[in-house]
Scaffold this active site. Structure first.
Site, PDB file in Angstrom:
ATOM      1  N   HIS A  64      -8.874   1.702  -5.655  1.00  0.00           N
ATOM      2  CA  HIS A  64      -8.050   0.687  -4.844  1.00  0.00           C
ATOM      3  C   HIS A  64      -6.618   0.910  -5.246  1.00  0.00           C
ATOM      4  CE1 HIS A  64     -11.588  -1.645  -3.817  1.00  0.00           C
ATOM      5  NE2 HIS A  64     -11.810  -1.717  -5.013  1.00  0.00           N
ATOM      6  N   TYR A  66       0.883  -1.318   0.119  1.00  0.00           N
ATOM      7  CA  TYR A  66       0.008  -0.094  -0.084  1.00  0.00           C
ATOM      8  C   TYR A  66       0.602   1.297  -0.095  1.00  0.00           C
ATOM      9  CZ  TYR A  66      -3.759  -3.127   1.192  1.00  0.00           C
ATOM     10  OH  TYR A  66      -4.569  -4.359   0.980  1.00  0.00           O
TER      11      TYR A  66
HETATM   12  C1  DQA Z   1      -7.728  -2.053  -1.043  1.00  0.00           C
HETATM   13  C2  DQA Z   1      -7.803  -3.594  -1.522  1.00  0.00           C
HETATM   14  C3  DQA Z   1      -8.817  -4.729  -0.681  1.00  0.00           C
HETATM   15  O1  DQA Z   1      -8.768  -5.776  -0.949  1.00  0.00           O
HETATM   16  C4  DQA Z   1      -8.237  -4.478   0.919  1.00  0.00           C
HETATM   17  O2  DQA Z   1      -8.976  -5.185   1.872  1.00  0.00           O
HETATM   18  C5  DQA Z   1      -8.165  -3.017   1.271  1.00  0.00           C
HETATM   19  C6  DQA Z   1      -7.347  -2.129   0.456  1.00  0.00           C
HETATM   20  C7  DQA Z   1      -6.668  -1.295  -1.940  1.00  0.00           C
HETATM   21  O3  DQA Z   1      -6.682  -0.086  -1.768  1.00  0.00           O
HETATM   22  O4  DQA Z   1      -6.030  -1.860  -2.457  1.00  0.00           O
HETATM   23  O5  DQA Z   1      -8.011  -2.668   2.548  1.00  0.00           O
HETATM   24  O6  DQA Z   1      -9.201  -1.715  -1.171  1.00  0.00           O
END
Ligand code: DQA
Length: 149
Positions: free
Chosen positions: A104, A26
């Protein structure tokens, strides 16, 4: 809709831990960093924004209802894990009549199979995945272009 109508940035569970949480997936930026950049970008675009994060499904739904009543022009949402599980969040989005863009940070389609299905994407106008925080800013630019049309 006039630029005076705000755009919302809504982040779901665990996204308040950005910077600490799996930075290899992330990134190193915190949510506060991202929201600051988002607010600056919005200011430059002449757009009013409101940012909110919660780990609680009901609070996210309450915020969608509030922003609907307040005539927001659009919402950028990262529903986090609720993306893959929440019928209630999907229902809130579809009944709000505000255009939503789902973002995402990671490319969910390159990850575990359970992340490939989104319950919320089908009621959003667009979906961005895998661009990191840039996805939020790109979505903001999209709404800004529409508002200034
Ligand atoms: C997310 C992807 C989701 O699968 C995960 O549960 C998240 C972050 C992303 O920003 O890549 O919490 O939404």
């Amino acid at each position: 809709m006039a630029p005076s109508h705000p755009i919302g940035l809504l982040n779901g569970p665990n996204l308040g831990r950005l910077g600490l949480r799996e930075p290899d997936i992330y990134g190193a930026e915190t949510l506060a960093d991202i929201e600051n950049t988002f607010r600056n970008e919005a200011k430059n675009l002449g757009i009013v924004v409101d940012c909110f994060q919660s780990n609680h499904e009901g609070e996210l739904i309450d915020k969608i209802e509030k922003w609907t009543d307040d005539h927001f022009a659009g919402v950028i949402i990262n529903p986090g894990g609720f993306t893959h599980t929440s019928v209630a969040l999907r229902d809130a989005i579809s009944s709000s009549q505000i255009p939503f863009i789902e973002v995402h940070l990671s490319n969910v389609h390159q990850r575990e199979e359970f992340r490939h299905r989104s319950l919320t994407a089908g009621v959003c106008q667009a979906v961005i995945a895998g661009m990191g925080p840039m996805g939020y800013y790109a979505a903001l630019r999209h709404f800004a272009a529409k508002l200034h049309q």
